[in-house]
Design an enzyme around this catalytic site. Structure first.
Site, short mmCIF file in Angstrom:
data_model
loop_
_atom_site.label_atom_id
_atom_site.label_comp_id
_atom_site.label_asym_id
_atom_site.label_seq_id
_atom_site.Cartn_x
_atom_site.Cartn_y
_atom_site.Cartn_z
CG HIS A 143 -2.11 -1.00 1.16
ND1 HIS A 143 -1.76 -2.20 1.56
CD2 HIS A 143 -3.31 -0.74 0.72
CE1 HIS A 143 -3.24 -2.87 1.23
NE2 HIS A 143 -3.97 -1.92 0.89
CE LYS B 148 -4.23 -0.36 4.37
NZ LYS B 148 -5.36 0.45 5.00
#
Length: 217
Positions: free
Chosen positions: A124, A128
């Protein structure tokens, strides 16, 4: 007409949902946190913000579609208790592609007769916070539940945070006989936003309960 209120409107996911809502004729975006006039609340925020607005949702009987991640066990218990009074969908990834990925893995495990090691690789963007991702944890649970023959010898999660990647989930099953790989890659936040909107159209007719993605796709 479905009237939607977004908790976390200023965030990237909230903005993405709002942009899609504005293009659709059968959905109205509620402004100024006027929760009493909403049909459903979509939440992409922080656990503390989710729990704060949860109280109003229960008070005014507003269903919730929650994509927020990072809840601890105590916070999850509060959500489960609230789901006895209002319908709540809690999903860490609302992409229909992830739903299809889970089904594909379940089908594979139903026919797998070999002792197999599993690795879940997830990537990600650097902003995040939770690691491993909620989706990776969810995929691990799906594999554990589907492995009725106990042929999965181990499940290892590897997490990376790189650039502005929206989400890559790769599930690898390796044995002495073969190497099998399942993969889903989100190319835009729009895939999660569209899933949340689609679910929001359906959840108002549901009875109070804690729902999963599988209940809608």
């Amino acid at each position: 007409m479905t009237k939607i209120l977004i908790n976390g409107l200023s965030g990237k996911m909230g903005s993405s949902i709002a942009d899609i809502v504005k293009e659709q004729k059968n959905i109205d975006l509620i402004q100024d946190n006027d929760i009493k006039n909403a049909d459903v609340l979509i939440d992409f925020s922080r656990p503390s913000s989710t729990l704060k607005i949860l109280e109003d949702c229960v008070k005014f009987n507003i269903p919730m579609v929650i994509g927020t991640t990072g809840f601890n066990e105590s916070e999850l218990s509060i959500l489960k208790e609230a789901s006895k009074r209002i319908p709540i969908l809690l999903a860490f990834n609302m992409s229909k592609g992830i739903f299809i990925l889970k089904k594909s893995i379940q089908n594979f495990l139903e026919s797998n007769n070999n002792k197999t090691a599993c690795t879940i690789e997830e990537v990600h963007h650097t902003e995040k916070v939770d690691s491993p991702s909620g989706t990776a944890i969810e995929l691990k649970k799906v594999i554990q539940m589907a492995d009725t023959t106990n042929n999965i010898s181990s499940i290892n999660i590897k997490s990376k945070r790189v650039g502005s990647i929206f989400g890559i989930h790769k599930i690898i099953f390796s044995s002495e006989l073969d190497y099998i790989e399942f993969k889903h890659e989100a190319l835009s936040r729009k895939v999660f936003a569209e899933g949340a909107i689609e679910i929001s159209k359906l959840i108002s007719s549901k009875s109070p309960k804690m729902y999963e993605l599988e209940d809608f796709f």
